[in-house]
Design an enzyme around this catalytic site. Structure first.
Site, mmCIF file in Angstrom:
data_model
loop_
_atom_site.group_PDB
_atom_site.id
_atom_site.type_symbol
_atom_site.label_atom_id
_atom_site.label_comp_id
_atom_site.label_asym_id
_atom_site.label_seq_id
_atom_site.Cartn_x
_atom_site.Cartn_y
_atom_site.Cartn_z
ATOM 1 N N CYS A 118 -30.345 -2.515 -30.368
ATOM 2 C CA CYS A 118 -29.268 -1.621 -30.777
ATOM 3 C C CYS A 118 -29.538 -0.167 -30.364
ATOM 4 O O CYS A 118 -30.596 0.394 -30.668
ATOM 5 C CB CYS A 118 -29.076 -1.683 -32.289
ATOM 6 S SG CYS A 118 -27.725 -0.646 -32.878
ATOM 7 N N GLU B 144 -3.981 -3.842 -30.248
ATOM 8 C CA GLU B 144 -4.500 -3.526 -31.582
ATOM 9 C C GLU B 144 -3.789 -4.338 -32.666
ATOM 10 O O GLU B 144 -4.415 -4.799 -33.617
ATOM 11 C CB GLU B 144 -4.368 -2.032 -31.877
ATOM 12 C CG GLU B 144 -5.308 -1.150 -31.062
ATOM 13 C CD GLU B 144 -6.778 -1.487 -31.277
ATOM 14 O OE1 GLU B 144 -7.110 -2.115 -32.301
ATOM 15 O OE2 GLU B 144 -7.594 -1.140 -30.411
ATOM 16 N N TYR C 218 -6.100 2.217 -39.701
ATOM 17 C CA TYR C 218 -6.987 1.786 -38.618
ATOM 18 C C TYR C 218 -6.291 1.861 -37.265
ATOM 19 O O TYR C 218 -6.795 2.475 -36.316
ATOM 20 C CB TYR C 218 -7.514 0.356 -38.830
ATOM 21 C CG TYR C 218 -8.013 -0.183 -37.516
ATOM 22 C CD1 TYR C 218 -9.203 0.268 -36.979
ATOM 23 C CD2 TYR C 218 -7.229 -1.059 -36.750
ATOM 24 C CE1 TYR C 218 -9.630 -0.130 -35.721
ATOM 25 C CE2 TYR C 218 -7.635 -1.450 -35.492
ATOM 26 C CZ TYR C 218 -8.839 -0.990 -34.985
ATOM 27 O OH TYR C 218 -9.234 -1.366 -33.742
ATOM 28 N N ASP D 84 -12.314 -0.044 -39.061
ATOM 29 C CA ASP D 84 -12.033 -1.467 -39.239
ATOM 30 C C ASP D 84 -13.283 -2.150 -39.773
ATOM 31 O O ASP D 84 -14.235 -1.485 -40.201
ATOM 32 C CB ASP D 84 -11.612 -2.071 -37.898
ATOM 33 C CG ASP D 84 -12.772 -2.089 -36.919
ATOM 34 O OD1 ASP D 84 -13.741 -1.325 -37.128
ATOM 35 O OD2 ASP D 84 -12.723 -2.870 -35.960
#
Length: 368
Positions: free
Chosen positions: A204, A39, A122, A140
DNA sequence: TAAACGTGGTA
DNA sequence: TTACCAAGTTT
């Protein structure tokens, strides 16, 4: 969205993730150290760039304890070229913090994780959800894009306050069961389908729920107003050798761009030019070095090569290369830097700017 | 709150 | 070349 709709969205989305998740090295297990490291590396950095750095890093430093004790040189060599170098320094500081304050065990909630240096809202959400199963969002750039479209939300993501706004909007959607997978699904969707320029809405899994798509406004989301204008700066970069073939590198100040990293000595032209002056002379450069560092340069020469351009987030640099020579016994007491042999340079973690300067100089030497 | 902080890729 | 984008945090 009512509860039934939320359940359906979660189900559709997680099914999509199960079918389409990217096989990434840091997804092989949920080891907090690896989740955390990935991360941090992924902050403002793309997956493809991070991959080889991540592999090399965990091979060199397999555990948190290894990281807490790593020499700074080794650390910077591992981070060389990745950028935002304070991330690496904070990583080590955080490892030490966790070793001493938490007995080497990661705190397991987002609220606690956020107290650790280098872990912001985040990253805290990402680690807490992926490694520890806490049902919190990880907000994010992908989340901004995905959810500003899903809700057709016109909040300006340039503003600092946008993050908390979206966290509040997203929180009810994060499932108690698989929060980490949900957050990672957002990232994968954002990078492959819900992209900035040409979103593949027909593929999607969230399209049936997407309010921006329903209005044909997906390309207008998210709303982002701020644009950074880069400051242009001209520098002189000095390739200074001694009679043993060593080169003099300068350590950059603790504050500012590339802090603590080594480059050829750089002089901002603005510090050299007076009012009406247009041309910089070799004599002037030598005088500057004498005045600043008590160092005597000889044979200062403009190198007949194209200047190097380097673009940072907020700066646009153009660097003109010069060569010079210096006595190997010169007193460096007033100079923030040291001599490097060719071998020592290869071992040093250097910023890409320095690599570019070295490449330009090497190309010149080859042609001479 | 806004600016600072790297780099590589794309239009 | 310029501008913008990419898994943000710190000050």
């Amino acid at each position: 969205m009512n509860n039934n709709e939320i359940k359906a969205l979660q189900s559709d989305f997680l099914n999509w993730y199960d079918q389409n998740k990217r096989p990434l090295p840091w997804r092989e297990n949920q080891e907090p150290y690896y989740v955390w490291l990935s991360e941090i590396m992924l902050q403002q950095t793309q997956v493809q760039t991070v991959m080889p750095y991540f592999e090399r890093f965990i091979q060199a430093l397999p555990t948190l304890a290894d990281l807490a004790q790593v020499p700074d040189d080794t650390l910077m060599k591992l981070w060389e070229g990745l950028g935002y170098y304070s991330r690496a320094r904070n990583l080590k500081r955080a490892a030490q913090q966790i070793m001493t304050d938490y007995h080497g065990t990661f705190p397991q909630t987002a609220a606690e994780l956020e107290q650790i240096i280098g872990i912001g809202p985040y990253t805290a959400g990402a680690i807490a959800s992926i490694a520890f199963g806490e049902a919190v969002p990880a907000v994010d750039g992908n989340a901004y894009r995905v959810f500003s479209r899903l809700f057709d939300d016109t909040t300006d993501i340039s503003k600092s306050s946008a993050r908390q706004h979206f966290a509040n909007e997203i929180a009810p959607l994060v499932p108690k069961e698989r929060p980490g997978d949900f957050n990672q699904a957002v990232m994968d969707l954002g990078s492959s389908i819900c992209t900035t320029k040409d979103p593949a809405c027909l593929l999607c899994p969230l399209q049936p729920y997407c309010q921006a798509y329903a209005q044909g406004k997906q390309l207008e989301r998210p709303v982002k107003t701020k644009k950074i204008k880069k400051k242009r700066e001209q520098y002189l970069a000095l390739v200074i050798h001694d009679e043993q073939g060593r080169v003099l590198l300068q350590e950059r100040p603790a504050k500012g761009v590339l802090s603590g990293l080594y480059t050829y000595p750089l002089i901002n032209e603005a510090n050299l030019l007076s009012e009406s002056q247009k041309v910089i002379t070799s004599t002037q450069i030598a005088a500057f070095f004498k005045a600043q560092y008590e160092l005597t340069l000889q044979q200062v020469q403009l190198l007949p090569v194209k200047p190097v351009t380097h673009i940072f987030t907020h700066l646009h640099w153009q660097l003109t290369l010069y060569t010079a020579s210096i006595d190997a016994n010169a007193n460096l007491a007033y100079f923030p830097g040291r001599f490097f042999t060719t071998a020592a340079i290869a071992e040093q973690g250097l910023p890409t700017l320095q690599k570019k300067l070295q490449a330009r100089f090497a190309a010149y030497q080859k042609n001479v």
